[in-house]
Design a protein around this motif. Structure first.
Motif, PDB file in Angstrom:
ATOM      1  N   THR A   1       0.808  -1.219   0.000  1.00 47.46           N
ATOM      2  CA  THR A   1       0.000   0.000   0.000  1.00 47.46           C
ATOM      3  C   THR A   1       0.839   1.266   0.000  1.00 47.46           C
ATOM      4  OG1 THR A   1      -0.156  -0.083   2.423  1.00 47.46           O
ATOM      5  CG2 THR A   1      -1.951  -1.092   1.178  1.00 47.46           C
ATOM      6  N   ASP A   2       2.117   1.133   0.295  1.00 42.41           N
ATOM      7  CA  ASP A   2       3.025   2.277   0.345  1.00 42.41           C
ATOM      8  C   ASP A   2       3.967   2.184  -0.852  1.00 42.41           C
ATOM      9  OD1 ASP A   2       5.225   3.988   0.834  1.00 42.41           O
ATOM     10  OD2 ASP A   2       4.962   3.849   2.993  1.00 42.41           O
ATOM     11  N   LYS A   3       3.757   3.029  -1.855  1.00 39.09           N
ATOM     12  CA  LYS A   3       4.539   2.957  -3.093  1.00 39.09           C
ATOM     13  C   LYS A   3       6.028   3.126  -2.829  1.00 39.09           C
ATOM     14  CE  LYS A   3       0.765   4.838  -5.964  1.00 39.09           C
ATOM     15  NZ  LYS A   3      -0.244   4.994  -4.886  1.00 39.09           N
ATOM     16  N   HIS A   4       6.405   3.997  -1.895  1.00 37.71           N
ATOM     17  CA  HIS A   4       7.811   4.209  -1.578  1.00 37.71           C
ATOM     18  C   HIS A   4       8.401   2.969  -0.912  1.00 37.71           C
ATOM     19  CE1 HIS A   4      11.051   6.708   0.714  1.00 37.71           C
ATOM     20  NE2 HIS A   4      11.569   5.993  -0.267  1.00 37.71           N
ATOM     21  N   ALA A   5       7.688   2.391   0.055  1.00 39.20           N
ATOM     22  CA  ALA A   5       8.178   1.187   0.731  1.00 39.20           C
ATOM     23  C   ALA A   5       8.368   0.048  -0.257  1.00 39.20           C
ATOM     24  CB  ALA A   5       7.209   0.783   1.841  1.00 39.20           C
ATOM     25  N   MET A   6       7.453  -0.078  -1.219  1.00 42.01           N
ATOM     26  CA  MET A   6       7.584  -1.146  -2.216  1.00 42.01           C
ATOM     27  C   MET A   6       8.808  -0.927  -3.092  1.00 42.01           C
ATOM     28  SD  MET A   6       5.261  -2.215  -5.454  1.00 42.01           S
ATOM     29  CE  MET A   6       6.239  -1.036  -6.403  1.00 42.01           C
ATOM     30  N   ARG A   7       9.043   0.324  -3.520  1.00 39.00           N
ATOM     31  CA  ARG A   7      10.223   0.602  -4.349  1.00 39.00           C
ATOM     32  C   ARG A   7      11.514   0.308  -3.573  1.00 39.00           C
ATOM     33  NH1 ARG A   7       9.090  -0.150  -8.995  1.00 39.00           N
ATOM     34  NH2 ARG A   7       7.905   1.339 -10.224  1.00 39.00           N
TER      35      ARG A   7
ATOM     36  N   THR B   1      -1.390  -6.427  -9.377  1.00 43.24           N
ATOM     37  CA  THR B   1      -0.026  -5.957  -9.612  1.00 43.24           C
ATOM     38  C   THR B   1       0.099  -5.430 -11.031  1.00 43.24           C
ATOM     39  OG1 THR B   1       0.802  -7.631  -8.061  1.00 43.24           O
ATOM     40  CG2 THR B   1       2.408  -6.592  -9.533  1.00 43.24           C
ATOM     41  N   GLU B   2       0.568  -4.194 -11.167  1.00 42.74           N
ATOM     42  CA  GLU B   2       0.689  -3.556 -12.472  1.00 42.74           C
ATOM     43  C   GLU B   2       2.128  -3.650 -12.971  1.00 42.74           C
ATOM     44  OE1 GLU B   2      -0.771   0.311 -11.573  1.00 42.74           O
ATOM     45  OE2 GLU B   2      -2.855  -0.361 -11.395  1.00 42.74           O
ATOM     46  N   VAL B   3       2.265  -4.069 -14.227  1.00 44.49           N
ATOM     47  CA  VAL B   3       3.583  -4.344 -14.813  1.00 44.49           C
ATOM     48  C   VAL B   3       3.654  -3.715 -16.200  1.00 44.49           C
ATOM     49  CG1 VAL B   3       5.172  -6.154 -15.592  1.00 44.49           C
ATOM     50  CG2 VAL B   3       3.764  -6.530 -13.544  1.00 44.49           C
ATOM     51  N   ILE B   4       4.785  -3.088 -16.510  1.00 42.45           N
ATOM     52  CA  ILE B   4       5.041  -2.594 -17.866  1.00 42.45           C
ATOM     53  C   ILE B   4       6.140  -3.452 -18.490  1.00 42.45           C
ATOM     54  CG2 ILE B   4       6.006  -0.671 -19.214  1.00 42.45           C
ATOM     55  CD1 ILE B   4       4.585   1.244 -17.352  1.00 42.45           C
ATOM     56  N   TRP B   5       5.909  -3.868 -19.745  1.00 43.84           N
ATOM     57  CA  TRP B   5       6.931  -4.628 -20.466  1.00 43.84           C
ATOM     58  C   TRP B   5       7.828  -3.643 -21.217  1.00 43.84           C
ATOM     59  CZ3 TRP B   5       8.146  -9.697 -20.143  1.00 43.84           C
ATOM     60  CH2 TRP B   5       9.164 -10.126 -20.995  1.00 43.84           C
ATOM     61  N   THR B   6       9.041  -3.455 -20.736  1.00 38.51           N
ATOM     62  CA  THR B   6       9.975  -2.504 -21.320  1.00 38.51           C
ATOM     63  C   THR B   6      10.972  -3.235 -22.221  1.00 38.51           C
ATOM     64  OG1 THR B   6      11.711  -2.677 -19.624  1.00 38.51           O
ATOM     65  CG2 THR B   6       9.828  -1.245 -19.131  1.00 38.51           C
ATOM     66  N   GLU B   7      11.847  -2.477 -22.857  1.00 36.29           N
ATOM     67  CA  GLU B   7      12.893  -3.099 -23.676  1.00 36.29           C
ATOM     68  C   GLU B   7      13.791  -3.991 -22.838  1.00 36.29           C
ATOM     69  OE1 GLU B   7      15.014  -0.018 -25.657  1.00 36.29           O
ATOM     70  OE2 GLU B   7      13.471   0.268 -27.209  1.00 36.29           O
TER      71      GLU B   7
ATOM     72  N   ILE C   1       7.832  -3.622 -12.507  1.00 31.99           N
ATOM     73  CA  ILE C   1       6.649  -3.413 -11.686  1.00 31.99           C
ATOM     74  C   ILE C   1       6.357  -1.924 -11.551  1.00 31.99           C
ATOM     75  CG2 ILE C   1       5.745  -3.607  -9.323  1.00 31.99           C
ATOM     76  CD1 ILE C   1       7.190  -6.347  -9.224  1.00 31.99           C
ATOM     77  N   VAL C   2       5.113  -1.563 -11.770  1.00 32.41           N
ATOM     78  CA  VAL C   2       4.657  -0.194 -11.555  1.00 32.41           C
ATOM     79  C   VAL C   2       4.242  -0.032 -10.102  1.00 32.41           C
ATOM     80  CG1 VAL C   2       2.981   1.568 -12.244  1.00 32.41           C
ATOM     81  CG2 VAL C   2       3.909  -0.017 -13.953  1.00 32.41           C
ATOM     82  N   GLU C   3       3.321  -0.873  -9.650  1.00 24.89           N
ATOM     83  CA  GLU C   3       2.905  -0.903  -8.251  1.00 24.89           C
ATOM     84  C   GLU C   3       2.048  -2.138  -8.034  1.00 24.89           C
ATOM     85  OE1 GLU C   3      -0.902   1.996  -8.014  1.00 24.89           O
ATOM     86  OE2 GLU C   3       0.983   3.025  -8.468  1.00 24.89           O
ATOM     87  N   SER C   4       1.664  -2.382  -6.785  1.00 30.11           N
ATOM     88  CA  SER C   4       0.822  -3.520  -6.455  1.00 30.11           C
ATOM     89  C   SER C   4      -0.066  -3.140  -5.288  1.00 30.11           C
ATOM     90  CB  SER C   4       1.675  -4.745  -6.095  1.00 30.11           C
ATOM     91  OG  SER C   4       0.867  -5.893  -5.903  1.00 30.11           O
TER      92      SER C   4
END
Length: 421
Positions: A115-121, A269-275, A280-283
């Protein structure tokens, strides 16, 4: 005559939606509900009150009051489990009380990571998972310098807001004025997370966990609106993905949930497929919004909401394979005065339309779409294949037309969010 003893397991839920109360009771639970009256209409909460075995209110803005209310209700009604899968802003407090009373299904720390975007990063960086450049900023004034350090374009996220509110792609130095006006609309001063801009298609992974084992329910393709905002225009379930990409997205998601210590329930959980692969974007420790549970049910037959409470009762659902594709599209019409609405009844009558909701009526003033809450309605369709589902959705969008200030605007050309599926 002695009244029969209620032997049902006693589930105390913070902000349970109506269907959660019903479905938990269907699985044999006594259900207590705690709600903030500000967060839903009186009519909606009357329904929850009528369904729940006990209904309690509290001002969720007062965290000390919320904790006390949860604690006292749990003790008074002998709750065997405290559970929260509503809005994430109050989840940590609920799980900390549950942990204190030893009736939790998840460690409070696991929920805090999700729930805490900073803690997850910070956790991902510590574990070497999904590397993303980021910087935490306490207040609004520090954001411009953080954007310069991360490098433009950069994504600025208010870490205490949900539902895409205030998420902004900062592309030019002159974006300062636009971004400032945006966050002022939410009366928000911080904290923020400034991150590198991840380029690529975006997906969400829907999971159900039990005893720390994470089951992939499915992957949903996101259809995003144009920058600088990131308001979802729609979703497709299941996402059409090659097997190797699907496996990589699934593996990263389960690694995240394991690293967080997540034990039970749904995660989105949100994910972007990059090069460089999946990032992970966030969850969140909850179900996906935007009618994703309904898309899953149409595509696979699995009622993921019911499955949560069945699992909590000891009977986890078996695997569910997709046999169809379901699509949701959201309407975003340009601002102005609504003169007329055309094609609504015709579109609603199509046999492949599962849901159709338009919030606008003749005489209304159309407001600008700036987040998920301000979109103007949605349609859900399904088909035997991704192509068929997309074609059917396009037919509905083409059929629905709103006349705004004398100009007809079709739902498939309704501004930045109205591009064809």
């Amino acid at each position: 005559m002695t009244a029969p003893v209620d032997v049902r397991p006693r589930l105390l839920m913070v902000m349970p939606y109506r269907q959660f109360v019903r479905k938990a009771q269907d699985e044999g639970f006594w259900v207590g509900a705690i709600w903030d009256p500000r967060l839903e209409s009186p009519e909606y909460l009357d329904d929850v009150r009528a369904l729940a075995d006990v209904f309690v209110t509290a001002d969720f803005r007062d965290e000390a009051l919320l904790r006390r209310t949860i604690r006292e209700a749990a003790k008074e009604h002998r709750a065997s489990v405290i559970y929260h899968i509503g809005r994430e802003e109050t989840m940590a407090a609920a799980y900390e009380v549950a942990e204190e009373l030893r009736i939790e299904v998840n460690p409070a720390e696991a929920v805090r990571f999700l729930t805490d975007k900073h803690a997850m990063r910070d956790l991902l960086a510590e574990r070497g998972l999904s590397p993303v450049s980021f910087e935490a900023v306490a207040t609004r004034g520090g954001v411009p310098d953080a954007v310069r350090r991360i490098g433009r374009p950069a994504v600025v996220k208010p870490t205490a807001l949900a539902g895409s509110r205030g998420v902004f792609l900062w592309q030019e130095e002159t974006d300062l004025a636009v971004w400032t006006a945006l966050v002022e609309q939410y009366d928000y001063d911080g904290p923020f997370l400034v991150e590198e801009y991840l380029r690529g298609p975006e997906y969400s992974v829907e999971t159900l966990s039990r005893d720390g084992e994470h089951r992939i329910v499915g992957i949903t393709e996101k259809l995003l609106g144009a920058p600088p905002l990131f308001v979802e225009a729609g979703h497709v379930h299941p996402a059409p993905l090659p097997p190797e990409r699907r496996q990589a997205v699934e593996d990263l998601t389960t690694e995240l949930l394991t690293a967080c210590g997540y034990r039970f329930g749904p995660a989105h959980t949100e994910v972007i497929w990059t090069e460089a692969g999946p990032r992970i974007v966030e969850s969140q420790a909850r179900l996906g919004g935007d009618r994703i549970p309904r898309l899953i049910q149409l595509a696979t037959g699995l009622d993921i909401e019911q499955a949560i409470f069945a699992s909590l009762a000891g009977t986890p659902a078996g695997p569910a394979e997709a046999t169809a594709t379901a699509v949701v599209r959201f309407f975003a019409f340009p601002p102005g005065h609504v003169d007329e609405i055309r094609g609504l009844e015709k579109a609603a009558g199509l046999d492949y339309v599962d849901e159709l909701s338009l919030k606008l009526h003749p005489g209304d003033t159309v407001t600008e779409v700036r987040d998920s809450k301000s979109r103007h309605g949605h349609v859900i369709v399904s088909g035997a294949s991704p192509g068929e589902a997309r074609r059917r959705c396009a037919e509905v969008l083409a059929a629905l037309e709103v006349v705004i200030d004398g100009t007809p605007v079709r739902a498939d050309h309704a501004g930045a969010l109205g591009a064809a599926v």
